[in-house]
Design a protein around this motif. Structure first.
Motif, mmCIF file in Angstrom:
data_model
loop_
_atom_site.group_PDB
_atom_site.id
_atom_site.type_symbol
_atom_site.label_atom_id
_atom_site.label_comp_id
_atom_site.label_asym_id
_atom_site.label_seq_id
_atom_site.Cartn_x
_atom_site.Cartn_y
_atom_site.Cartn_z
ATOM 1 N N TYR A 1 2.445 -2.152 -31.487
ATOM 2 C CA TYR A 1 1.321 -1.260 -31.758
ATOM 3 C C TYR A 1 0.070 -2.117 -31.884
ATOM 4 O O TYR A 1 0.008 -3.028 -32.712
ATOM 5 N N VAL A 2 -0.943 -1.831 -31.094
ATOM 6 C CA VAL A 2 -2.252 -2.449 -31.254
ATOM 7 C C VAL A 2 -3.250 -1.319 -31.442
ATOM 8 O O VAL A 2 -3.408 -0.471 -30.556
ATOM 9 N N TYR B 1 -8.898 3.861 -30.780
ATOM 10 C CA TYR B 1 -8.034 3.543 -29.643
ATOM 11 C C TYR B 1 -6.703 3.027 -30.160
ATOM 12 O O TYR B 1 -6.641 2.433 -31.241
ATOM 13 N N TRP B 2 -5.639 3.254 -29.390
ATOM 14 C CA TRP B 2 -4.415 2.515 -29.675
ATOM 15 C C TRP B 2 -3.549 2.366 -28.428
ATOM 16 O O TRP B 2 -3.612 3.164 -27.510
ATOM 17 N N ASP B 3 -2.789 1.282 -28.430
ATOM 18 C CA ASP B 3 -1.790 1.028 -27.397
ATOM 19 C C ASP B 3 -0.442 0.853 -28.082
ATOM 20 O O ASP B 3 -0.333 0.187 -29.121
ATOM 21 N N THR C 1 8.118 0.852 -21.654
ATOM 22 C CA THR C 1 7.342 2.080 -21.745
ATOM 23 C C THR C 1 6.053 1.783 -22.490
ATOM 24 O O THR C 1 6.080 1.202 -23.577
ATOM 25 N N HIS C 2 4.939 2.180 -21.928
ATOM 26 C CA HIS C 2 3.628 1.859 -22.502
ATOM 27 C C HIS C 2 2.775 3.122 -22.580
ATOM 28 O O HIS C 2 2.735 3.910 -21.628
ATOM 29 N N GLU C 3 2.074 3.296 -23.711
ATOM 30 C CA GLU C 3 1.186 4.443 -23.883
ATOM 31 C C GLU C 3 -0.143 3.979 -24.457
ATOM 32 O O GLU C 3 -0.185 3.062 -25.288
ATOM 33 N N THR C 4 -1.207 4.624 -24.014
ATOM 34 C CA THR C 4 -2.550 4.378 -24.534
ATOM 35 C C THR C 4 -3.168 5.705 -24.938
ATOM 36 O O THR C 4 -3.054 6.693 -24.202
ATOM 37 N N LEU C 5 -3.810 5.722 -26.097
ATOM 38 C CA LEU C 5 -4.520 6.906 -26.584
ATOM 39 C C LEU C 5 -5.957 6.527 -26.911
ATOM 40 O O LEU C 5 -6.198 5.603 -27.697
#
Length: 332
Positions: free
Chosen positions: A224-225, A207-209, A305-309
């Motif tokens: 980055y987390v 996972y990452w954010d 701006t935020h993204e999660t994968l």
């Protein structure tokens, strides 16, 4: 403006003949070829001055989300290239057509796949978009110019094994967008970075954010987390000043946001001055990925701006079977 990697080439065969692993494709060496299973992408986003429109462009070699690359056994990244273009606001469009090696031309400063082209210039990037959207076959045609006041070559390791890297090329770019299909024209501020990996992304992460936040003092804060497969959670928090100076800063505390409404993707963010953000809008809600706009109560000059994968979901056979409806693979 570019840093040539010690291992750059136009094909996987060329890459296989090199002994040294690639150091970095930062800057705009579009002839960079990752090793088999690896990937590289260049990410550009922009928001109009009035905040009503936005664009995201991602240039892939070894398309990291490609089911076709996975089904090939991760054999040849040069055979899986794509330009992802997303327009937000009114009107909206989305396109990501994967192209084969024969439909792609890459040189040190030019990337052409299908009918779209990206050229690195002395002042930034010149992007000519000519794509067909999916699943609705709408034409997307226009031009994007990205002006860079600097180009940062500093890179950060994202995983404990040194297989995945990120470089904040320029969070203080200017963007001009002129499209004839759909009819659209605006100017605004932009952001450019690059990621690359020496193996499939799901091998490194569960996972990452990622998020970027513009501050009133002109700095941009990147967070980055990541949840690496083989170790505990890692957090990277950097502040980048308008002259390109990069400094690692305290990552602060995590906070959980509401999951995405449809696919229930978990979203994590950081607090700013002890305050968590609230979700303004969810731009992308897919089985494995989300893109959102967040707002903090104070201290910022614009939205985050935020993204999660979710790499666990990305490698699911069911998810891969769904992707061709949104990400076709076509030849000219």
């Amino acid at each position: 403006m570019t840093l040539p990697p010690p291992h750059a080439g136009a094909s996987a065969a060329d890459a296989a003949q090199k002994v040294a692993e690639p150091e970095t494709p930062t800057g705009f060496r579009f002839d960079y070829t990752p090793p088999a299973g690896g990937y590289a992408w260049w990410y550009i986003d922009g928001v109009s001055e009035d905040g009503e429109n936005a664009i995201v462009i991602i240039i892939f070699v070894g398309s990291v989300f490609s089911p076709y690359y996975a089904w090939s056994g991760w054999a040849d990244p040069s055979d899986h290239c794509a330009i992802n273009v997303a327009l937000y606001g009114r009107p909206q469009r989305w396109s990501m057509t994967e192209r084969r090696r024969g439909d792609t031309l890459r040189t040190a400063d030019t990337y052409k796949t299908g009918n779209s082209r990206v050229t690195a210039t002395e002042s930034g990037l010149d992007i000519e978009v000519d794509e067909l959207c999916a699943p609705l076959p709408q034409r997307m045609r226009g031009r994007v110019r990205v002006a860079l006041p600097y180009s940062n070559s500093k890179r950060f390791q994202l995983d404990p094994n040194g297989r995945h890297f990120w470089s904040p090329v320029c969070p203080h770019a200017s963007v001009s967008v002129d499209f004839e299909a759909p009819g659209l024209s605006w100017r605004g501020h932009g952001y450019v970075d690059t990621n690359y990996g020496l193996e499939p992304i799901y091998k490194g992460f569960d996972y990452w954010d990622w998020s970027r936040t513009p501050l009133f003092n002109g700095d941009t804060v990147i967070r980055y987390v990541t949840d690496p497969v083989s170790s505990r959670q890692r957090a990277l928090h950097v502040a980048i000043s308008p002259d390109g100076t990069v400094a690692e800063v305290d990552a602060g505390s995590d906070c959980d946001l509401k999951p995405t409404p449809v696919w229930r993707i978990r979203r994590r963010a950081g607090t700013l001055e002890g305050t968590p953000p609230h979700i303004v809008k969810t731009l992308e809600d897919t089985p494995f990925y989300s893109r959102s706009m967040l707002d903090y109560a104070s201290g910022t000059s614009g939205l985050t701006t935020h993204e999660t994968l979710s790499c666990r979901r990305l490698k699911s056979p069911l998810v891969r079977a769904m992707l061709p409806f949104r990400m076709p693979r076509l030849s000219l």
